[in-house]
Design a protein around this motif. Structure first.
Motif, mmCIF file in Angstrom:
data_model
loop_
_atom_site.group_PDB
_atom_site.id
_atom_site.type_symbol
_atom_site.label_atom_id
_atom_site.label_comp_id
_atom_site.label_asym_id
_atom_site.label_seq_id
_atom_site.Cartn_x
_atom_site.Cartn_y
_atom_site.Cartn_z
ATOM 1 N N SER A 74 43.689 -53.965 62.757
ATOM 2 C CA SER A 74 44.141 -55.307 63.089
ATOM 3 C C SER A 74 44.072 -55.540 64.600
ATOM 4 C CB SER A 74 45.577 -55.506 62.599
ATOM 5 O OG SER A 74 46.131 -56.687 63.125
ATOM 6 N N ALA A 117 52.075 -62.982 56.841
ATOM 7 C CA ALA A 117 51.549 -63.408 55.546
ATOM 8 C C ALA A 117 52.265 -64.630 54.987
ATOM 9 C CB ALA A 117 51.656 -62.260 54.542
ATOM 10 N N THR A 310 33.371 -64.727 59.353
ATOM 11 C CA THR A 310 34.675 -65.377 59.446
ATOM 12 C C THR A 310 34.894 -66.002 60.823
ATOM 13 O OG1 THR A 310 35.849 -63.432 60.275
ATOM 14 C CG2 THR A 310 35.563 -63.616 57.886
ATOM 15 N N MET A 353 45.049 -56.387 52.630
ATOM 16 C CA MET A 353 44.773 -57.272 53.757
ATOM 17 C C MET A 353 45.628 -56.933 54.973
ATOM 18 S SD MET A 353 44.170 -61.089 52.267
ATOM 19 C CE MET A 353 42.683 -61.534 51.390
ATOM 20 N N ARG A 359 41.619 -61.113 56.502
ATOM 21 C CA ARG A 359 42.221 -62.388 56.130
ATOM 22 C C ARG A 359 41.508 -63.025 54.939
ATOM 23 N NH1 ARG A 359 46.093 -63.709 59.558
ATOM 24 N NH2 ARG A 359 46.326 -65.755 58.590
ATOM 25 N N HIS A 360 40.348 -62.460 54.562
ATOM 26 C CA HIS A 360 39.604 -62.968 53.408
ATOM 27 C C HIS A 360 39.008 -61.788 52.634
ATOM 28 C CE1 HIS A 360 39.442 -66.125 56.545
ATOM 29 N NE2 HIS A 360 39.564 -66.964 55.537
ATOM 30 N N SER A 374 42.134 -65.728 50.207
ATOM 31 C CA SER A 374 42.579 -65.588 51.594
ATOM 32 C C SER A 374 44.015 -65.081 51.602
ATOM 33 C CB SER A 374 42.502 -66.930 52.317
ATOM 34 O OG SER A 374 43.505 -67.818 51.853
ATOM 35 N N ILE A 375 44.462 -64.647 52.768
ATOM 36 C CA ILE A 375 45.819 -64.130 52.894
ATOM 37 C C ILE A 375 46.835 -65.230 52.608
ATOM 38 C CG2 ILE A 375 46.078 -64.572 55.371
ATOM 39 C CD1 ILE A 375 47.414 -61.755 55.495
ATOM 40 N N ARG A 376 46.463 -66.486 52.876
ATOM 41 C CA ARG A 376 47.377 -67.599 52.584
ATOM 42 C C ARG A 376 47.459 -67.864 51.088
ATOM 43 N NH1 ARG A 376 47.083 -72.288 57.241
ATOM 44 N NH2 ARG A 376 47.616 -70.928 58.995
#
Length: 380
Positions: A74, A117, A310, A353, A359-360, A374-376
């Motif tokens: 990260s 997250a 990305t 993730m 993130r994807h 995605s993380i969302r």
């Protein structure tokens, strides 16, 4: 109940070492400032180096674990480790402004944790950052005080004077820590039963119990002197261990879902795929991302997934090459990206993730790309 892997256990250990170092650093800063007040207590001028060494060792360990897992570390972890190294360097060479990178490293713990997250993440990250800094002021301060030996003991005049100074700060810092902790816990725990029915809740309950015991012990400290210093120091270490376990592998249950285990990637993935060819230029890919308001494009060579391009790849390309918009995406994409199956539990995909800084994730079944998550999507 699944048992943590060796990598998860190592991650928890390095999280604990980094937390102990960073919170201990904040505690050193607080104690040194209190000792500098009139009258001065030179015996309380604790060195910052041990705490910063522990923080840096923990941060480097997390980077190594991330790399060995086959993922990309990260960016937030890298930045935090750089800040820890900078603070240690300034400390070793006796330079001023050590506090700035050290405090930044502590606050940035929130950017690579569970708060990142949450959708939207800004409020949760800010709350987590305040939680860490305030915890460092009282828990880190107690950890540092437990290592000191004042003239005449803690029942002596100087010892009781330093405790009185610390007590005024510790009370306010604990109140802030408790408030921000409750706010974050209510986001992670959907039902009261989660406190004993989920791994995350069990560890959180144990951490809370440890904090309550510490509060009771602190009451004895103010009445009878710092007689229980060693015990309180050990309790701080155990609470930090629980915090590290929470950060490493028990994921927060998702409020509103009857059973996290039953939620799968298929339920939250996006089946609309936005793709480009390997020869598509970076500029064209960025324009498509902006047009469709997405954060990634799948790079497909026919029906085969070559890579993923990305927003982070865009930033990396433009920052490293002035003519990057004319380059092909194959030059800057993440080749052979990690994928996830549609029937994989949501919490496992989210854990992947967070651990590896993605993130994807493309969703693949029988070799065919059927969606992207995605993380969302996972944390929403």
């Amino acid at each position: 109940m699944t048992f943590p892997s060796l990598a998860d256990t190592a991650s928890a250990a390095f999280h604990w070492l980094e937390y102990a170092g960073l919170l201990g650093f904040i505690g050193v800063v607080v104690v040194r400032r209190l000792a500098a007040m009139t009258p001065h207590f030179h015996w309380a001028r604790v060195s910052m180096q041990p705490a910063l060494v522990a923080a840096l060792a923990g941060g480097l360990g997390l980077l190594i674990v991330g790399i060995l897992r086959g993922g990309h570390p990260s960016a937030f972890v890298i930045v935090r480790v750089v800040a820890e190294a900078g603070a240690l360097g300034l400390c070793v060479y006796g330079r001023p402004l050590v506090v700035i990178p050290g405090m930044f490293a502590a606050a940035s713990l929130a950017f690579a944790g569970h708060a990142a997250a949450v959708n939207p993440p800004a409020g949760a990250i800010f709350t987590d950052a305040i939680h860490v800094l305030s915890a460092g002021m009282w828990a880190g301060g107690i950890l540092v005080l437990a290592t000191l030996r004042p003239p005449g003991g803690w029942g002596g005049e100087e010892g009781r004077s330093l405790l009185a100074r610390f007590g005024r700060i510790a009370f306010l810092a604990f109140a802030v820590t408790a408030l921000t902790g409750v706010l974050r816990a209510t986001e992670a725990i959907g039902r009261l039963s989660d406190l004993w029915a989920t791994p995350y809740g069990v560890v959180l309950s144990a951490k809370t119990a440890g904090v309550l015991v510490m509060v009771a012990m602190s009451g004895l400290v103010w009445r009878r002197g710092f007689r229980y210093a060693r015990a309180e120091g050990v309790l701080v270490v155990l609470i930090l261990l629980a915090t590290a376990v929470l950060a490493a592998f028990p994921m927060p249950p998702r409020p509103g879902i009857e059973s996290v285990v039953m939620a799968t990637v298929r339920e939250v993935m996006n089946e609309t795929l936005f793709t480009v060819q390997p020869s598509t230029t970076v500029g064209e890919a960025v324009a498509l991302m902006a047009q469709h308001r997405v954060g990634s494009m799948l790079v497909m060579d026919g029906a085969r997934l070559d890579g993923i391009f990305t927003e982070r790849d865009t930033v990396r390309a433009i920052s490293q090459s002035h003519d990057a918009p004319s380059h092909s995406v194959s030059s800057w994409m993440t080749a052979d990206p990690m994928t996830v199956g549609p029937d994989e539990p949501v919490e496992e995909a989210l854990k992947t993730m967070l651990d590896r800084g993605f993130r994807h994730l493309p969703v693949v079944k029988d070799g065919e790309v059927i969606g992207i998550v995605s993380i969302r999507d996972l944390a929403g």
